[in-house]
Design a protein around this motif. Sequence first.
Motif, PDB file in Angstrom:
ATOM      1  N   GLY A  75       0.766  -1.239   0.000  1.00 13.01           N
ATOM      2  CA  GLY A  75       0.000   0.000   0.000  1.00 13.01           C
ATOM      3  C   GLY A  75       0.793   1.283   0.000  1.00 13.01           C
ATOM      4  O   GLY A  75       0.223   2.362   0.204  1.00 13.01           O
ATOM      5  N   HIS A  76       2.107   1.221  -0.248  1.00 10.92           N
ATOM      6  CA  HIS A  76       2.872   2.459  -0.251  1.00 10.92           C
ATOM      7  C   HIS A  76       2.420   3.334  -1.422  1.00 10.92           C
ATOM      8  O   HIS A  76       2.324   2.866  -2.553  1.00 10.92           O
ATOM      9  N   PRO A  77       2.135   4.621  -1.192  1.00  7.71           N
ATOM     10  CA  PRO A  77       1.543   5.459  -2.247  1.00  7.71           C
ATOM     11  C   PRO A  77       2.432   5.631  -3.470  1.00  7.71           C
ATOM     12  O   PRO A  77       1.925   5.711  -4.597  1.00  7.71           O
ATOM     13  N   THR A  78       3.741   5.710  -3.285  1.00 11.37           N
ATOM     14  CA  THR A  78       4.623   5.879  -4.439  1.00 11.37           C
ATOM     15  C   THR A  78       4.627   4.634  -5.310  1.00 11.37           C
ATOM     16  O   THR A  78       4.608   4.718  -6.539  1.00 11.37           O
ATOM     17  N   ILE A  79       4.646   3.469  -4.679  1.00 10.76           N
ATOM     18  CA  ILE A  79       4.584   2.228  -5.456  1.00 10.76           C
ATOM     19  C   ILE A  79       3.248   2.152  -6.190  1.00 10.76           C
ATOM     20  O   ILE A  79       3.180   1.740  -7.356  1.00 10.76           O
ATOM     21  N   LYS A  80       2.202   2.577  -5.523  1.00 11.44           N
ATOM     22  CA  LYS A  80       0.874   2.542  -6.140  1.00 11.44           C
ATOM     23  C   LYS A  80       0.825   3.390  -7.406  1.00 11.44           C
ATOM     24  O   LYS A  80       0.159   3.039  -8.382  1.00 11.44           O
ATOM     25  N   SER A  81       1.568   4.507  -7.404  1.00  8.96           N
ATOM     26  CA  SER A  81       1.553   5.378  -8.582  1.00  8.96           C
ATOM     27  C   SER A  81       2.591   4.972  -9.622  1.00  8.96           C
ATOM     28  O   SER A  81       2.365   5.114 -10.830  1.00  8.96           O
ATOM     29  N   ASP A  82       3.738   4.447  -9.178  1.00 16.17           N
ATOM     30  CA  ASP A  82       4.838   4.181 -10.109  1.00 16.17           C
ATOM     31  C   ASP A  82       4.807   2.785 -10.723  1.00 16.17           C
ATOM     32  O   ASP A  82       5.270   2.594 -11.855  1.00 16.17           O
ATOM     33  N   LEU A  83       4.294   1.800  -9.997  1.00 18.47           N
ATOM     34  CA  LEU A  83       4.272   0.440 -10.535  1.00 18.47           C
ATOM     35  C   LEU A  83       3.486   0.354 -11.846  1.00 18.47           C
ATOM     36  O   LEU A  83       3.949  -0.299 -12.798  1.00 18.47           O
ATOM     37  N   PRO A  84       2.316   1.003 -11.965  1.00 12.81           N
ATOM     38  CA  PRO A  84       1.615   0.952 -13.262  1.00 12.81           C
ATOM     39  C   PRO A  84       2.441   1.538 -14.408  1.00 12.81           C
ATOM     40  O   PRO A  84       2.335   1.072 -15.550  1.00 12.81           O
ATOM     41  N   LEU A  85       3.267   2.547 -14.113  1.00  8.81           N
ATOM     42  CA  LEU A  85       4.120   3.118 -15.157  1.00  8.81           C
ATOM     43  C   LEU A  85       5.150   2.094 -15.629  1.00  8.81           C
ATOM     44  O   LEU A  85       5.414   1.960 -16.826  1.00  8.81           O
ATOM     45  N   ALA A  86       5.731   1.376 -14.671  1.00  4.73           N
ATOM     46  CA  ALA A  86       6.711   0.352 -15.033  1.00  4.73           C
ATOM     47  C   ALA A  86       6.044  -0.784 -15.806  1.00  4.73           C
ATOM     48  O   ALA A  86       6.605  -1.305 -16.779  1.00  4.73           O
ATOM     49  N   LEU A  87       4.844  -1.165 -15.387  1.00  3.64           N
ATOM     50  CA  LEU A  87       4.114  -2.223 -16.098  1.00  3.64           C
ATOM     51  C   LEU A  87       3.772  -1.791 -17.522  1.00  3.64           C
ATOM     52  O   LEU A  87       3.848  -2.590 -18.464  1.00  3.64           O
ATOM     53  N   ALA A  88       3.407  -0.521 -17.677  1.00  2.00           N
ATOM     54  CA  ALA A  88       3.085  -0.014 -19.011  1.00  2.00           C
ATOM     55  C   ALA A  88       4.312  -0.048 -19.916  1.00  2.00           C
ATOM     56  O   ALA A  88       4.234  -0.450 -21.083  1.00  2.00           O
ATOM     57  N   LYS A  89       5.443   0.365 -19.384  1.00  7.04           N
ATOM     58  CA  LYS A  89       6.678   0.318 -20.168  1.00  7.04           C
ATOM     59  C   LYS A  89       7.044  -1.119 -20.531  1.00  7.04           C
ATOM     60  O   LYS A  89       7.487  -1.401 -21.648  1.00  7.04           O
ATOM     61  N   LEU A  90       6.865  -2.021 -19.583  1.00  3.81           N
ATOM     62  CA  LEU A  90       7.182  -3.423 -19.831  1.00  3.81           C
ATOM     63  C   LEU A  90       6.299  -3.991 -20.939  1.00  3.81           C
ATOM     64  O   LEU A  90       6.746  -4.819 -21.741  1.00  3.81           O
ATOM     65  N   ALA A  91       5.062  -3.514 -20.989  1.00  5.09           N
ATOM     66  CA  ALA A  91       4.128  -3.978 -22.020  1.00  5.09           C
ATOM     67  C   ALA A  91       4.331  -3.260 -23.347  1.00  5.09           C
ATOM     68  O   ALA A  91       3.624  -3.540 -24.321  1.00  5.09           O
ATOM     69  N   GLY A  92       5.265  -2.312 -23.377  1.00  5.09           N
ATOM     70  CA  GLY A  92       5.552  -1.605 -24.622  1.00  5.09           C
ATOM     71  C   GLY A  92       4.611  -0.475 -24.921  1.00  5.09           C
ATOM     72  O   GLY A  92       4.551   0.011 -26.058  1.00  5.09           O
ATOM     73  N   ARG A  93       3.876  -0.029 -23.886  1.00  6.12           N
ATOM     74  CA  ARG A  93       2.962   1.081 -24.103  1.00  6.12           C
ATOM     75  C   ARG A  93       3.686   2.396 -23.856  1.00  6.12           C
ATOM     76  O   ARG A  93       4.683   2.466 -23.141  1.00  6.12           O
ATOM     77  N   ASP A  94       3.157   3.472 -24.405  1.00  2.00           N
ATOM     78  CA  ASP A  94       3.784   4.789 -24.294  1.00  2.00           C
ATOM     79  C   ASP A  94       3.106   5.675 -23.262  1.00  2.00           C
ATOM     80  O   ASP A  94       3.336   6.883 -23.222  1.00  2.00           O
ATOM     81  N   ASP A  95       2.258   5.088 -22.394  1.00  4.49           N
ATOM     82  CA  ASP A  95       1.517   5.929 -21.451  1.00  4.49           C
ATOM     83  C   ASP A  95       2.251   6.072 -20.128  1.00  4.49           C
ATOM     84  O   ASP A  95       1.688   6.518 -19.145  1.00  4.49           O
ATOM     85  N   ALA A  96       3.535   5.690 -20.082  1.00  5.47           N
ATOM     86  CA  ALA A  96       4.293   5.807 -18.838  1.00  5.47           C
ATOM     87  C   ALA A  96       5.049   7.114 -18.801  1.00  5.47           C
ATOM     88  O   ALA A  96       5.795   7.430 -19.659  1.00  5.47           O
TER      89      ALA A  96
END
Length: 291
Positions: free
Chosen positions: A270-291
């Motif tokens: 539940g750490h707030p920074t992880i909550k906001s940053d993990l989706p960005l890393a997942l998006a980059k890993l998936a090859g999306r440009d929304d990070a």
Amino acid sequence: MHSSGQPGVYSAYPTIRGRLPLNSDVRPREMAIEYDVAISFAGEDRSYAEALADFLANEFGLAVFYDDFEQARLFGTFLLEKLVAIYRDKSQYCVVLVSQHYKDKRYTRHEWRSAQERAFREPDKDYLLPVRLDDTELPGLFETISYIDGTKTAARTVARLVYEKVGDFSKISARVRLADQKYREGLVADALEIVRDKQVDHNIDALRVRADCYGYLGDNVNALAALNAILAQRPRDFLSHFLAGIFSFRAGDFAASVRHYETADAISPGHPTIKSDLPLALAKLAGRDDA
């Protein structure tokens, strides 16, 4: 940085895009090892403990945990929790004054168990330094562990022997504290010069400062190397996984970023920074440009 690596230590955390803060008010650091030696003793044996602490601190210049030296710091704290942390995590060595009183007291039993846990965790290190004040058999103190007979050895002599045991580490600790101070003053290059020395490669506090310095300077590869060295010793260190998530992202290793963030979140959800940053890393890993 906090030795347990738990969140809540900083009032402001870095993020994927943010630079690591230097100011100590924003990024307070509590060194993993605070004392060269901690003295564990029963109140009835205070006269010997006090003499030993005085010699260690004032004649030999060691950082000593002795309760009377720490009255203001201990005032108002949950004492048992604080003592457990000191004897298990915060000292490089632990001098145990073994006596019948020590065996019988409730608080000293907790201190002893904490010290035993540390000794078990680091079996190749002589963490426990027993001084016998009588012939009491202390459960868990193996007969094969060498001890000093305090009934025949003056406190000053014991202090000298302890100093000879911990002296090299004490010098390293002083250097790491200096590096930490320079880092927080913004003298990052000077701090890095101190902790880049191979002599401190296995010192967790030095590695933390090294990671901070490299991270601040934008050298993600070397920052990650320092964090991975910490994780080799403490695999569930929240803060190291957290920062490794950031630096892996910045280095373009999105799979590693996700892995470190997810591990950190599993350690302390539940750490707030992880909550906001993990989706960005997942998006980059998936090859999306929304990070």
